[in-house]
Design a protein around this motif. Structure first.
Motif, PDB file in Angstrom:
ATOM      1  N   GLU A  23       0.779  -1.243  -0.017  1.00  0.00           N
ATOM      2  CA  GLU A  23      -0.015  -0.008   0.138  1.00  0.00           C
ATOM      3  C   GLU A  23       0.991   1.096   0.103  1.00  0.00           C
ATOM      4  N   PHE A  24       2.193   1.135   0.152  1.00  0.00           N
ATOM      5  CA  PHE A  24       2.841   2.596   0.138  1.00  0.00           C
ATOM      6  C   PHE A  24       4.413   1.985   0.021  1.00  0.00           C
ATOM      7  N   THR A  25       5.202   3.132   0.189  1.00  0.00           N
ATOM      8  CA  THR A  25       6.618   3.020  -0.066  1.00  0.00           C
ATOM      9  C   THR A  25       7.477   4.005   0.893  1.00  0.00           C
ATOM     10  N   VAL A  26       8.240   3.476   1.385  1.00  0.00           N
ATOM     11  CA  VAL A  26       8.959   4.219   2.245  1.00  0.00           C
ATOM     12  C   VAL A  26      10.233   4.578   1.718  1.00  0.00           C
ATOM     13  N   ILE A  27      10.894   5.874   1.604  1.00  0.00           N
ATOM     14  CA  ILE A  27      12.059   6.214   1.118  1.00  0.00           C
ATOM     15  C   ILE A  27      12.721   7.039   2.461  1.00  0.00           C
ATOM     16  N   THR A  64       3.734   7.867  -0.767  1.00  0.00           N
ATOM     17  CA  THR A  64       5.401   7.791  -0.307  1.00  0.00           C
ATOM     18  C   THR A  64       5.657   8.412   0.928  1.00  0.00           C
ATOM     19  N   ILE A  65       6.329   7.864   1.971  1.00  0.00           N
ATOM     20  CA  ILE A  65       6.645   8.442   3.097  1.00  0.00           C
ATOM     21  C   ILE A  65       8.260   8.432   3.219  1.00  0.00           C
ATOM     22  N   VAL A  66       8.568   9.635   3.366  1.00  0.00           N
ATOM     23  CA  VAL A  66      10.144  10.039   3.522  1.00  0.00           C
ATOM     24  C   VAL A  66      10.354  10.191   4.970  1.00  0.00           C
ATOM     25  N   VAL A  67      11.276   9.480   5.287  1.00  0.00           N
ATOM     26  CA  VAL A  67      11.694   9.454   6.793  1.00  0.00           C
ATOM     27  C   VAL A  67      13.238   9.864   6.863  1.00  0.00           C
ATOM     28  N   ALA A 100      -0.118  10.788  -2.560  1.00  0.00           N
ATOM     29  CA  ALA A 100       0.080  11.354  -1.323  1.00  0.00           C
ATOM     30  C   ALA A 100       1.496  11.213  -0.879  1.00  0.00           C
ATOM     31  N   VAL A 101       2.160  12.138  -0.113  1.00  0.00           N
ATOM     32  CA  VAL A 101       3.202  11.915   0.374  1.00  0.00           C
ATOM     33  C   VAL A 101       3.197  12.588   1.832  1.00  0.00           C
ATOM     34  N   ALA A 102       4.152  11.825   2.835  1.00  0.00           N
ATOM     35  CA  ALA A 102       4.368  12.365   4.027  1.00  0.00           C
ATOM     36  C   ALA A 102       5.870  12.437   4.243  1.00  0.00           C
ATOM     37  N   GLY A 103       6.190  13.431   5.075  1.00  0.00           N
ATOM     38  CA  GLY A 103       7.457  13.594   5.315  1.00  0.00           C
ATOM     39  C   GLY A 103       7.704  13.942   6.969  1.00  0.00           C
ATOM     40  N   LEU A 104       9.071  13.377   7.655  1.00  0.00           N
ATOM     41  CA  LEU A 104       9.195  13.581   8.883  1.00  0.00           C
ATOM     42  C   LEU A 104      10.671  13.194   9.202  1.00  0.00           C
ATOM     43  N   ALA A 293      10.434  15.200  -4.679  1.00  0.00           N
ATOM     44  CA  ALA A 293       9.889  16.169  -5.609  1.00  0.00           C
ATOM     45  C   ALA A 293       8.413  16.311  -5.072  1.00  0.00           C
ATOM     46  N   ARG A 294       8.023  15.311  -4.583  1.00  0.00           N
ATOM     47  CA  ARG A 294       6.709  15.272  -4.268  1.00  0.00           C
ATOM     48  C   ARG A 294       6.399  15.941  -2.927  1.00  0.00           C
ATOM     49  N   LEU A 295       7.464  15.613  -1.957  1.00  0.00           N
ATOM     50  CA  LEU A 295       7.595  16.214  -0.696  1.00  0.00           C
ATOM     51  C   LEU A 295       7.536  17.957  -0.728  1.00  0.00           C
TER      52      LEU A 295
END
Length: 590
Positions: A23-27, A64-67, A100-104, A293-295
């Motif tokens: 359901e998602f990808t973590v970068i 996409t979730i950027v951690v 959608a994108v998340a960043g933290l 880019a999405r972030l």
């Protein structure tokens, strides 16, 4: 010397990893172990949601979730506010219609950041439903699941939210009969009163959903979604509530008040779900640049978003995705020509994102529009191409309202006999029942395809709607009303004239003129009436001429010359009279 030596060796570039779940990808720049653990926690969150409200994973927008492994890495990607200043947030979640994108940052993965990510993550999850949910249900579920937590041997959600409890203790609760019909537009309306209303709406939505999920409410399991399904039929809202929950508003209000006064809130605890093993692998340059880019897009960092999008294009090869992304960046930067060029490239590569198809159709539509919103002289072939673009977009994103509105505005010029137009607009009316433009589009198709009765009913629903409609929708409705009236009336009069039923045709015009006194219609009635009278006079003259009744022909011609007949008809009659004179026909005897 030591300081100088240290300065000679720059800081090591972070190593990016990718963890892919269905359901998602973590970068991330976390270590391999940390990356898998973080992705596993989010996967458990999705599993908890799936256990309560199952959705089709294929319908979930790409996430996409950027951690970032260190806080300073996240500093350059924090979102900008309306004032273009950096918002000092620990993490954020941004959604578009198809992704959608998340960043933290790792160090900021605290209770407050988790609540934000899980709240917005719930909205992202619920977007897999084809039909939108009521505000109270969306926000209530998002708040309940924002408390999701994972321990060594269990996962949990449903913990009491102190801010909501405080609001509900200090202020009288909103009656359910009002809460259940609150609109998204009524939230965040500004001012102190608006803030209080919004705070109460969130608190009450959380409390009601929490009560339905965990309280002793006598409602059957699945009552929430049963209520939503009933609303989407012709069932009256009050009856839908009673059917779904087994009680009326007042009874449920009292039970909810008792639940809130009790002060004890159930917390759901479950063993962790058994999930497929997750693995971390090195992320490609394209993976990282796409995520960043999405972030940046989500955080309003448009210059950085464009730079990263161009890096994706350079690294990703000849696929549609980098062109989709580049088009989105140019679109949000306000450069529509560049966006259009990128979207054309995405479509040429068989994009699976709705946005390129919609934007290309919208551009063609806008380029053909007249000042009054009509499409002027657009050919049926071009109108069909525009409609096909909108319909392709709808196929890829069934909840995108503007695509239905665009389709509604172009079908008037498309050829009849295309059943897919009807199916798409029927779906649009089901999804957006209060949208007058989509309803008018459906009326146009019904009229175009031969069901005048249904078309008139749909048109009248918009004309007589108690809910306000935008000016362009009202104008379009009145334009259709006039056009259809003219088409029906003058079509009938033409048919009567062909049958030489002139008196009936004139009577029909007089009747309709008395019923509709718009200036444009009356002007056309006057012209049409004169034309019918001229045709009638000509027919009488023709019959007398063919019967060689020359005296009668002369009398009829003189009547026409002395009447209010058109100058063209009078000129024609003078030529006939001259012909009679030359031939000496029908002259009175001396």
């Amino acid at each position: 010397m030591l300081l100088s030596a240290a300065a000679a060796f720059p800081a090591k570039e972070p190593q990016w990893l990718r963890v892919s779940a269905p359901e998602f990808t973590v970068i991330t720049t976390l270590s391999e172990k940390e990356a898998v653990a973080w992705a596993g926690e989010f996967a458990q969150f999705i599993g908890a949601l799936q256990g309560f409200i199952p959705v089709n994973p294929q319908r979930l927008p790409r996430l996409t979730i950027v951690v970032f492994g260190r806080e300073r890495e996240f500093a350059d990607y924090r979102p900008l506010g309306d004032d273009i200043k950096v918002q000092e947030v620990a993490g954020f979640f941004a959604r578009r219609d198809s992704w959608a994108v998340a960043g933290l940052a790792k160090n900021d993965w605290n209770e407050r950041t988790k609540a934000t990510i899980f709240h917005e993550g719930t909205h992202w999850f619920l977007s897999a439903f084809e039909l939108p949910n009521p505000v109270w249900l969306e926000e209530g579920l998002a708040e309940v699941f924002s408390t999701f937590a994972i321990g060594k041997k269990k996962i949990s959600w449903g913990r009491a939210i102190e801010d909501h409890v405080m609001v509900l203790n200090e202020l009288p609760p909103m009656p359910l009969e009002k809460l259940l019909f609150i609109s998204e537009g009524s939230l965040f309306t500004g001012g102190e009163e608006g803030a209080v209303r919004t705070g109460m709406a969130y608190a009450q939505s959380w409390a009601f959903v929490h009560y339905l999920m965990f309280g002793q409410n006598d409602a059957p399991r699945g009552a929430m979604m049963a209520y939503v399904r009933a609303l989407r039929t012709a069932t009256h809202p009050d009856e839908a509530f009673r059917q779904a929950f087994g009680q009326d508003y007042a009874t449920m209000d009292e039970k909810l008040r008792r639940y809130l006064r009790g002060g004890r809130y159930y917390v759901a605890e479950r063993p962790p779900a058994t999930l497929a093993e997750l693995r971390a692998e090195p992320a490609s340059v394209a993976d990282v640049e796409d995520a960043l880019a999405r972030l940046c897009l989500g955080g309003r960092r448009m210059g950085e978003a464009l730079a990263h999008a161009n890096h994706v294009l350079a690294a990703a090869g000849d696929s549609a995705v980098p062109f989709e992304l580049l088009g989105q960046v140019h679109l949000e930067r306000g450069n529509r020509p560049m966006a259009q060029a990128a979207f054309e490239q995405a479509v040429a590569r068989k994009s699976l994102d709705f946005r390129p198809y919609y934007e290309i159709a919208r551009a063609r539509h806008a380029g053909s529009a007249q000042p009054d919103g009509s499409l002027g002289d657009v050919s049926p072939v071009e109108a069909r191409k525009i409609a096909n673009g909108y319909e392709r977009a709808i196929n890829l994103n069934a909840r995108y309202r503007p695509a239905y509105e665009g389709l509604a505005g172009v079908v008037e010029l498309t050829p009849a006999g295309n059943p897919q137009d009807l199916a798409f607009l029927q779906q649009g009316v089901l999804l957006f029942p209060d949208n007058g433009m989509i309803r008018l589009g459906l009326a146009v198709v019904e009229k175009r395809d031969g069901d005048a009765t249904k078309a008139a009913m749909l048109l009248n629903e918009v004309l007589e709607s108690e809910k306000p409609q935008p000016v362009h929708v009202r104008n379009y409705a009145h334009r259709l009303e006039t056009a259809w009236l003219e088409r029906d009336v003058f079509g009938q009069t033409d048919a009567l004239v062909k049958e030489k039923k002139f008196a009936e045709a004139l009577a029909l015009l007089d009747q309709r003129a008395a019923e509709n006194n718009t200036l444009r219609f009356l002007r056309r009635v006057r012209v049409t009436r004169q034309n019918i009278q001229n045709t009638q006079r000509l027919e009488v003259v023709r019959e007398a001429w063919e019967g060689r009744q020359w005296t009668e022909v002369r009398r009829l011609i003189n009547e026409i010359l002395e009447s209010d007949a058109s100058p063209v008809l009078k000129a024609q009659m003078r030529r006939r009279l001259d012909d009679l004179d030359r031939r000496g026909l029908g002259k009175p005897k001396e």
